[in-house]
Design a protein around this motif. Structure first.
Motif: not given
Length: 89
Positions: A63-65
């Motif tokens: 997931r994008d962080l």
């Protein structure tokens, strides 16, 4: 590789610097070497429950962080350290 006399001198000099004896110096060095050999051969055997939890986490999609990306993209004090001068040689 040093010969026997050179090794003896080396051990005696090093143990004198450490303030100990040659046998203690050699035993300490051998202990560290043994720990290094065994460190790479450690086997971890999690329970089935813990393995299932690990497997579930590692199988998830990435997931994008954005905050982590921002942090990793921020210059640090290490980025400000000048490079050592190059010498010809």
């Amino acid at each position: 590789m040093p010969d026997q006399a050179e090794r003896r001198w080396l051990f005696e000099a090093a143990s004198a610097v450490e303030g100990g004896s040659v046998p203690v110096l050699i035993l300490d060095a051998a202990t560290i070497a043994a720990e290094h050999v065994l460190a790479d051969r450690t086997v971890f055997r999690p329970s089935e429950e813990r393995w299932a939890a690990f497997d579930a986490l590692s199988s998830r999609s990435a997931r994008d962080l954005p905050r982590l990306c921002e942090l990793l993209g921020t210059p640090t004090v290490l980025d400000e350290v000048p490079s050592p001068p190059r010498t010809s040689g």
